[in-house]
Scaffold this motif. Structure first.
Motif, mmCIF file in Angstrom:
data_model
loop_
_atom_site.group_PDB
_atom_site.id
_atom_site.type_symbol
_atom_site.label_atom_id
_atom_site.label_comp_id
_atom_site.label_asym_id
_atom_site.label_seq_id
_atom_site.Cartn_x
_atom_site.Cartn_y
_atom_site.Cartn_z
ATOM 1 N N ALA A 182 0.746 -1.210 0.008
ATOM 2 C CA ALA A 182 0.212 0.046 -0.006
ATOM 3 C C ALA A 182 0.804 1.011 -0.165
ATOM 4 C CB ALA A 182 -1.126 0.192 1.133
ATOM 5 N N SER A 183 2.070 1.225 0.718
ATOM 6 C CA SER A 183 2.901 2.366 0.699
ATOM 7 C C SER A 183 3.310 2.656 -0.450
ATOM 8 C CB SER A 183 3.946 2.235 1.992
ATOM 9 O OG SER A 183 4.859 3.235 2.027
ATOM 10 N N ALA A 184 3.894 1.594 -1.297
ATOM 11 C CA ALA A 184 4.510 1.522 -2.525
ATOM 12 C C ALA A 184 3.417 2.142 -3.677
ATOM 13 C CB ALA A 184 5.148 0.458 -3.010
ATOM 14 N N TYR A 185 2.322 1.804 -3.383
ATOM 15 C CA TYR A 185 1.040 2.072 -4.308
ATOM 16 C C TYR A 185 0.953 3.764 -4.240
ATOM 17 C CZ TYR A 185 -4.026 2.269 -5.589
ATOM 18 O OH TYR A 185 -5.206 2.533 -5.959
ATOM 19 N N ARG A 186 0.705 4.052 -3.042
ATOM 20 C CA ARG A 186 0.596 5.468 -2.565
ATOM 21 C C ARG A 186 1.645 6.250 -3.562
ATOM 22 N NH1 ARG A 186 0.390 7.940 3.247
ATOM 23 N NH2 ARG A 186 2.687 7.590 2.980
ATOM 24 N N GLU A 187 2.890 5.906 -3.416
ATOM 25 C CA GLU A 187 3.954 6.750 -4.054
ATOM 26 C C GLU A 187 4.022 6.557 -5.516
ATOM 27 O OE1 GLU A 187 5.650 8.727 -2.339
ATOM 28 O OE2 GLU A 187 4.279 8.300 -0.643
ATOM 29 N N ARG A 188 3.357 5.407 -5.976
ATOM 30 C CA ARG A 188 3.323 5.278 -7.382
ATOM 31 C C ARG A 188 2.123 6.114 -7.921
ATOM 32 N NH1 ARG A 188 3.762 0.122 -6.933
ATOM 33 N NH2 ARG A 188 1.472 -0.450 -6.782
ATOM 34 N N LEU A 189 1.009 6.178 -7.142
ATOM 35 C CA LEU A 189 0.126 7.088 -7.523
ATOM 36 C C LEU A 189 0.497 8.522 -7.410
ATOM 37 C CD1 LEU A 189 -3.029 5.695 -6.007
ATOM 38 C CD2 LEU A 189 -2.215 5.390 -8.250
ATOM 39 N N ARG A 190 1.312 8.961 -6.461
ATOM 40 C CA ARG A 190 1.700 10.424 -6.298
ATOM 41 C C ARG A 190 2.763 10.726 -7.470
ATOM 42 N NH1 ARG A 190 2.694 10.660 0.390
ATOM 43 N NH2 ARG A 190 0.565 11.296 1.015
ATOM 44 N N SER A 191 3.523 9.838 -7.948
ATOM 45 C CA SER A 191 4.418 9.961 -8.825
ATOM 46 C C SER A 191 4.040 10.248 -9.990
ATOM 47 C CB SER A 191 5.492 9.003 -8.763
ATOM 48 O OG SER A 191 4.866 7.894 -9.472
#
Length: 202
Positions: A182-191
């Motif tokens: 979930a943490s990596a997913y959030r960063e993927r969206l934010r990027s």
């Protein structure tokens, strides 16, 4: 031209991000939060005093995901999973998971955390809300196994829905409740460039 009324760190972020993803120009009217307190004239535009608000000709919508669905459908965006697609049921599940299942305890935690006079009762409510958030994030963590996005192998409105509660997780300083996926997913969206532009505009 489409007009979107916004305020920082509100669900309006979803709408502005969607507009950036689909390349639709809009007039963004950003106000201090909460608008009903700091922008009293806004109540004449939207009696609830809440944001977002979309004005598109005769169309006026104030639910963030209804706005996103309306705009994405109107412009034929692949952010919508069509009714005949086998991924449609999971699309609907996660579309509403973001706004209903995840946002319910996060909203409670957000409100109660602002209470100035803490005590055992308030502490218990905060602890209970945190536990509910943690439990509900576990399903997200499981869903993201082997996936970059929630459904259909691409960014959809389901991801835009879930992105806001993940944004709120950061604002509430409870990032420790996020699993690694979930943490990596959030960063993927934010990027995503569109997300970054939306943050600046919101």
């Amino acid at each position: 031209m489409v007009t979107v009324y916004s305020a920082p760190n509100t669900r309006a972020l979803r709408v502005i991000w969607l507009l950036e993803e689909i390349g639709v120009k809009a007039e963004i009217k950003s106000m201090p939060y909460p608008p009903r307190k700091h922008a009293p004239d806004y109540v004449a535009v939207n009696p609830t005093g809440l944001v977002p608000l979309l004005v598109d000709g005769e169309v006026r919508l104030s639910e963030s995901m209804a706005i996103c669905d309306y705009l994405a459908t109107k412009h034929g965006s692949p952010l919508v999973v069509r009714p005949n697609d086998p991924e449609r049921p999971q699309f609907l599940q996660w579309l509403w998971y973001g706004e209903s299942t995840l946002m319910t305890p996060l909203s409670r935690l957000n409100v109660v955390s602002q209470v100035e006079r803490k005590g055992p009762e308030v502490d218990a409510i905060i602890a209970g809300a945190r536990d509910h958030v943690a439990e509900r994030l576990k399903m997200l963590e499981q869903r993201l196994e082997g996936r970059d996005f929630l459904v259909a192998g691409r960014l959809t409105l389901a991801d835009i829905s879930v992105s806001y509660p993940l944004h709120l997780v950061g604002l509430l300083d409870i990032d420790n409740l996020l699993g690694p996926r979930a943490s990596a997913y959030r960063e993927r969206l934010r990027s995503r460039p569109a997300y970054r532009r939306a943050e600046a505009a919101a």
